[in-house]
Design a protein around this motif. Structure first.
Motif: not given
Ligand SMILES: Cc1ccn(O)c(=O)c1
Ligand SMILES: [Zn+2]
Length: 260
Positions: A173-197
């Motif tokens: 079903t349609t969804v319009n103008c939803f900005n996923p930025k609103c689903l982020l936590p306050s800190s963007l501290h991250y871990w990163t690694y090479l992986g897969s689906l």
């Protein structure tokens, strides 16, 4: 009685390797992230999310998750910075969850799992012409993983969870103008690694960026995900969509780097 042939055969992760040998490859996801063993890499800059609010198109129950799909015909919604050499276009986001409590995330942190995990899937449109081509390239995809923990209501996740009743079966079903930025936590501290689906075909094409800080959602909101069905409206059997997460896979010598 009549012979029922279920259309919806749930294939468990432990037998995926029969059809997808890469399931036993050297850069499979998810993994257990052990913070103290992660390498702090000062050269890792911040992750930058430039999401345009009106590129969202629809919300779909695709038979193994609920996916919000985006118009990726240009660079209006991209992720860049961090471990990425160029901008990656937002294609879709979806969730993984359990049947109760604090199991349901794909990545775990020091052996602990969260109730759910949100994946924002992006592709390298600088180097590859289509998502499909990028999905088979070692630097083709960038998936931002965000843990969901139960607590208070998440005021913006309501936009998604209040629409889930419309996609109980395998429909869109349609969804319009939803900005996923609103689903982020306050800190963007991250871990990163090479992986897969984390679902077949399990291509080893993902640069993972997993945020350390979870977002808080209510048990009630999570319960709406568990109301979804793997099955279509036309099928006799109704199978609740839950536990659509793959367990952690062997690290096989990979290093996990951390920002900040
Ligand atoms: C492209 C893709 C498909 C499935 N999942 O779980 C992902 O995280 C990414
Ligand atoms: Zn996923």
């Amino acid at each position: 009685g009549h012979h029922f042939i279920p259309f919806c055969i749930i294939i468990s992760p432990s037998v995926w390797h029969k059809n997808y040998p890469v399931a036993q490859g050297n850069r499979q996801s998810p993994i257990d992230i052990v913070p103290h063993q992660a390498l702090h890499d000062p050269s890792l800059g911040p992750v930058v999310l430039n999401y345009d609010q009106c590129t969202s198109m629809n919300i779909t129950n695709n038979g193994h998750s609920v996916v919000v799909q985006f118009d990726d015909s240009d660079d209006r919604s991209v992720i860049q910075g961090g471990p990425l050499d160029n901008p990656y276009r937002l294609k879709q986001f979806h969730f993984h969850w359990g049947e109760k409590g604090c199991h349901g995330s794909e990545h775990t942190v020091a052996g602990n799992s969260y109730a759910s995990e949100l994946h924002l899937v992006h592709w390298n449109a600088v180097k590859y012409k289509t998502f499909g081509e990028a999905a088979t390239a070692p630097d083709g995809l960038a998936v931002l993983g965000i843990f969901l923990e139960t607590g208070d209501d998440h005021r913006w996740l309501h936009v998604i969870t209040d629409a889930l009743y419309m996609v109980k079966f395998k429909v869109s079903t349609t969804v319009n103008c939803f900005n996923p930025k609103c689903l982020l936590p306050s800190s963007l501290h991250y871990w990163t690694y090479l992986g897969s689906l984390t679902t077949p075909p399990l291509h080893e094409s993902v640069i993972w960026i997993v945020l350390r800080e979870p977002i808080i959602v209510s048990e009630k909101q999570l319960g709406k995900f568990r109301m979804l069905l793997f099955t279509g409206e036309e099928e006799d059997q109704r199978i609740r969509m839950e536990n659509n997460f793959r367990p952690p896979q062997p690290l096989k010598g990979r290093k996990v780097r951390s920002s900040i």
